[in-house]
Design an enzyme around this catalytic site. Structure first.
Site, PDB file in Angstrom:
ATOM      1  N   ASN A 187       0.845  -1.197   0.000  1.00 40.31           N
ATOM      2  CA  ASN A 187       0.000   0.000   0.000  1.00 40.31           C
ATOM      3  C   ASN A 187       0.879   1.245   0.000  1.00 40.31           C
ATOM      4  OD1 ASN A 187       0.546   0.851   2.841  1.00 40.31           O
ATOM      5  ND2 ASN A 187      -0.334  -1.167   3.243  1.00 40.31           N
TER       6      ASN A 187
ATOM      7  N   ASP B 116      -3.877  -6.257   5.149  1.00 38.47           N
ATOM      8  CA  ASP B 116      -4.864  -7.110   5.821  1.00 38.47           C
ATOM      9  C   ASP B 116      -4.695  -8.578   5.424  1.00 38.47           C
ATOM     10  OD1 ASP B 116      -6.243  -5.132   7.334  1.00 38.47           O
ATOM     11  OD2 ASP B 116      -6.985  -4.330   5.430  1.00 38.47           O
TER      12      ASP B 116
ATOM     13  N   PRO C 291      -2.043 -11.523  10.815  1.00 37.40           N
ATOM     14  CA  PRO C 291      -2.281 -11.271  12.247  1.00 37.40           C
ATOM     15  C   PRO C 291      -2.532  -9.792  12.468  1.00 37.40           C
ATOM     16  CG  PRO C 291       0.060 -11.612  11.832  1.00 37.40           C
ATOM     17  CD  PRO C 291      -0.657 -11.907  10.545  1.00 37.40           C
ATOM     18  N   ASP C 292      -3.440  -9.476  13.380  1.00 35.39           N
ATOM     19  CA  ASP C 292      -3.656  -8.074  13.754  1.00 35.39           C
ATOM     20  C   ASP C 292      -2.682  -7.777  14.890  1.00 35.39           C
ATOM     21  OD1 ASP C 292      -4.540  -5.633  14.924  1.00 35.39           O
ATOM     22  OD2 ASP C 292      -6.480  -5.909  13.941  1.00 35.39           O
TER      23      ASP C 292
END
Ligand code: C5P
Length: 414
Positions: free
Chosen positions: A222, A290, A317-318
């Site tokens: 991103n 994500d 994983p967050d």
């Protein structure tokens, strides 16, 4: 002046293109009731005229060390001590070098050497000159000598390059001057003798994008620039913290004093964060992808198959949630960022609860806002206590204010 002004500064205007911004600074200071007397260096005269400086300050402008008329009116020693604060803006590489060396080869350098008042400098120069070890050495020397520093900001430069080196905005310098003149209140500056409220504390910061490999040559990523996270790292160093910056790939210089842990993927970022815990404060500014590609190809995927390849994605994983919900070893303060394009605050409030953070910094990243990759940010602080809206500020200023706030909160909770 200024003699009757409650507060006054001696402003040394160095020879850089940013000198034109100093005229605006004078206007702002006068508007705040701060008296200004100026020294214009020979190089500074190439960028702004003594006449415009005199018109704005309402004072005689000084430039010559060996001027008999000037000395008769006010000697250079008195000039250096009559004000409450000496401000150098722009502080060029040359002026910084001369200050660091203690030279007295013109009126500006002499006044800076002779003064018994605090000194605040606003550096401005080409990015390579700023990053040069000689300038960084001089900066370290000046900080150690107790000189206060504001900026430089990062951005496009008059010379066509990009990076740190732009003089801080006049409004930010005016705030720093205000605070230097009233040191008991408000934000502390990056200063050699300032209190270091985060001394002995560890601050862990994630920054930048992650890259999720499709095959050895392609990836998903991103547009995160990493600027806000890097600015936070610099601000945390300034407050005396041990700073670990776990960063995805960005093209920013490592903030001096921070320890950099370079990573690529979200999985690597998660592992690095786990290794670096415990920490007192954890700030998650990274734009973590994500998803990752479930089956990364070992060889470059070839074109020419019957149909284009289909990518199956797996959830990453967050990292913020993992750390914020740790049963043991949770940092005392866990801060997340919420980049949103609509319903900014509502989404941040939802994130605060879902992820278990103590604070979410919400910002609008819709394309018209220019936050992604830009130098400014408009943020909202969302916590259980409510929502606080901050004005549009440079990312450096957001970082300074936020680290100050976190240092205060940490001190209260400790
Ligand atoms: O859910 P969202 O990505 O919008 O949440 C943003 C916040 O969560 C940021 O603080 C970001 O650094 C963090 N985050 C994370 N790991 C992820 C996704 C987001 O640490 N996988």
């Amino acid at each position: 002046m200024t003699k009757t002004s409650a507060r006054s500064v001696l402003l040394v205007i160095g020879g850089g293109i940013a000198a034109y911004k100093t005229l605006e600074l004078i206007r702002l200071l006068k508007g705040r009731g701060i008296g200004v007397r100026a020294i214009l260096t020979r190089a500074g005269e190439q960028f702004v005229t003594p006449l415009s400086v005199a018109a704005l300050t309402g004072e005689k402008v000084y430039s010559d060390l060996f001027s008999l008329t000037d000395e008769a009116e006010m000697g250079h020693i008195e000039l250096s001590r009559a004000a409450d604060l000496v401000v150098v803006a722009p502080a060029t590489a040359d002026l910084m070098a001369r200050m660091a060396q203690g030279l007295a080869n013109d009126l500006a350098a002499t006044a800076l050497l002779a003064t018994d008042k605090p000194v605040l400098i606003a550096p401005a120069m080409n990015v390579r000159m700023w990053l040069h070890p000689a300038t960084q050495r001089n900066l370290a020397r000046l900080l150690a000598d107790g000189v206060r520093v504001i900026g430089p900001d990062e951005g496009d430069m008059a010379c066509g390059e990009f990076g740190p080196g732009r003089m801080a905005e006049p409004a930010a310098i005016a705030v720093a001057i205000d605070e230097a003149l009233a040191p008991a209140e408000g934000m502390k500056l990056l200063t050699g003798d300032a209190p270091r409220p985060l001394r002995g504390r560890k601050v862990l910061i994630t920054a930048g994008p992650t890259r999720e490999a499709i095959d050895p040559v392609r990836y998903i990523s991103n547009h995160s620039s990493g600027k806000q996270g890097y600015a936070l790292a610099a601000a945390a160093v300034a407050l005396g913290a041990e700073v670990v910056l776990v960063s995805g790939p960005v093209s920013l210089p490592i903030p001096p004093g921070a320890q950099m842990v370079p990573v690529e993927s979200a999985a690597q970022m998660m592992a690095a964060v786990s290794r670096e815990l415990p920490a007192d404060i954890a700030i998650f500014t990274a734009a973590v992808a994500d998803w990752r590609v479930a089956q990364r190809a070992d060889e470059k995927i070839k074109k020419g198959g019957k149909a284009p390849p289909t990518l199956t994605l797996a959830e990453n994983p967050d990292i913020l949630k993992t750390v914020a919900t740790l049963k043991s070893g949770r940092p005392k303060l866990v801060v997340g960022f919420a980049a949103e394009t609509e319903r900014v605050v509502a989404h941040a409030q939802e994130k605060l609860t879902r992820k278990g953070a103590d604070l979410i910094i919400a910002n609008d990243v819709s394309p018209e806002g220019g936050v992604f990759g830009g130098d400014r940010n408009t943020v909202h602080l969302v916590s259980k206590a409510g929502v606080e809206d901050w004005p549009n500020l440079s990312k450096a200023e957001v970082a300074r204010r936020l680290m100050d706030r976190l240092a205060g909160t940490l001190a209260e909770t400790a």
